[in-house]
Design a protein around this motif. Structure first.
Motif, PDB file in Angstrom:
ATOM      1  N   THR A 232       0.832  -1.204   0.000  1.00  0.00           N
ATOM      2  CA  THR A 232       0.000   0.000   0.000  1.00  0.00           C
ATOM      3  C   THR A 232       0.864   1.251   0.000  1.00  0.00           C
ATOM      4  N   GLN A 233       1.925   1.252   0.811  1.00  0.00           N
ATOM      5  CA  GLN A 233       2.822   2.402   0.855  1.00  0.00           C
ATOM      6  C   GLN A 233       3.511   2.580  -0.496  1.00  0.00           C
TER       7      GLN A 233
ATOM      8  N   LEU B 230       2.317   1.721  -3.396  1.00  0.00           N
ATOM      9  CA  LEU B 230       1.295   2.221  -4.314  1.00  0.00           C
ATOM     10  C   LEU B 230       1.114   3.731  -4.156  1.00  0.00           C
ATOM     11  N   ILE B 231       1.059   4.211  -2.926  1.00  0.00           N
ATOM     12  CA  ILE B 231       0.901   5.638  -2.660  1.00  0.00           C
ATOM     13  C   ILE B 231       2.103   6.412  -3.192  1.00  0.00           C
ATOM     14  N   LEU B 232       3.308   5.908  -2.929  1.00  0.00           N
ATOM     15  CA  LEU B 232       4.518   6.599  -3.377  1.00  0.00           C
ATOM     16  C   LEU B 232       4.657   6.580  -4.900  1.00  0.00           C
ATOM     17  N   SER B 233       4.283   5.476  -5.525  1.00  0.00           N
ATOM     18  CA  SER B 233       4.355   5.388  -6.989  1.00  0.00           C
ATOM     19  C   SER B 233       3.413   6.394  -7.640  1.00  0.00           C
TER      20      SER B 233
ATOM     21  N   VAL C  23      -0.794   6.516   6.516  1.00  0.00           N
ATOM     22  CA  VAL C  23      -0.154   7.824   6.368  1.00  0.00           C
ATOM     23  C   VAL C  23       0.686   8.144   7.599  1.00  0.00           C
ATOM     24  N   GLY C  24       0.178   7.840   8.793  1.00  0.00           N
ATOM     25  CA  GLY C  24       0.940   8.082  10.019  1.00  0.00           C
ATOM     26  C   GLY C  24       2.269   7.332  10.023  1.00  0.00           C
TER      27      GLY C  24
ATOM     28  N   GLY D  34       9.366   9.160   7.458  1.00  0.00           N
ATOM     29  CA  GLY D  34       9.931  10.219   6.614  1.00  0.00           C
ATOM     30  C   GLY D  34       9.690   9.990   5.134  1.00  0.00           C
ATOM     31  N   LEU D  35       8.737   9.130   4.794  1.00  0.00           N
ATOM     32  CA  LEU D  35       8.431   8.866   3.387  1.00  0.00           C
ATOM     33  C   LEU D  35       7.509   9.935   2.809  1.00  0.00           C
TER      34      LEU D  35
END
Length: 182
Positions: free
Chosen positions: A7-8, A10-13, A39-40, A46-47
């Motif tokens: 999931t992380q 996917l969000i960053l991509s 998100v937390g 620090g992403l």
């Protein structure tokens, strides 16, 4: 290298493909408390970073600051590096530098995103860990086999697969009927 969940990633991509690396909107499958936890964790690692949203540009708002302003989420250089994307130029200002840092002092009451724990993984030796190990076996496992190993009833096994594995941990669980096995 920082370990990140699917999931992380996917969000960053998605953020890497947007102007100014804005991470919003989040995937449709991520809502409410689950979004706040993900998100937390990303903020803590620090992403992502919270920056003032430029409402004149129509930037999406992650949360209201209480003074009529809002913040948005921007992928950091560390976040982009976690998915294998190097910053365009290391001599330029960091991602999101054209935004002012959030005006919210660190001493304010913590929000849901600031206090969210990192992603949960089952402890070793638990029934949930046993369930996951059995399902990851090359031939998988039947409901009856899982019932015997955990002592659960069939409805509990199905509920654990649907609730804990699929919804909470985001694992993919597939089923098929095998002749002679069930």
């Amino acid at each position: 290298m920082t370990q990140i969940s699917d999931t992380q990633a996917l969000i960053l991509s998605a953020a890497a493909q947007r102007p100014e690396h804005i991470a919003l909107p989040l995937p449709d499958s991520l809502r409410g408390g689950a979004a706040a936890k993900v998100v937390g964790a990303m903020l803590a690692k620090g992403l992502l970073q919270e920056v003032d949203a430029d409402l004149r540009k129509g930037e999406p708002v992650w949360r209201e600051t209480g003074d009529g302003h809002g913040t948005t989420l921007v992928a950091t250089d560390a976040g982009l590096a976690a998915i294998g994307i190097e910053p365009e130029d290391t001599n330029t200002a960091p991602v999101g530098a054209d935004h002012a840092p959030s005006d919210v002092p660190a001493t304010d009451t913590p929000t849901e995103t600031e206090t969210a724990p990192t992603a949960r993984m089952p402890r070793e030796g638990t029934k949930q860990a046993t369930l996951i190990a059995m399902l990851r076996a090359p031939d998988g496992a039947t409901i009856e086999e899982i019932m015997a190993a955990t002592g659960w009833q069939s409805h509990t096994v199905r509920g654990a697969m649907a609730g804990a594995l699929k919804k909470k941990l985001g694992l993919e669980v597939t089923s098929e009927k095998v002749e002679g096995r069930g």
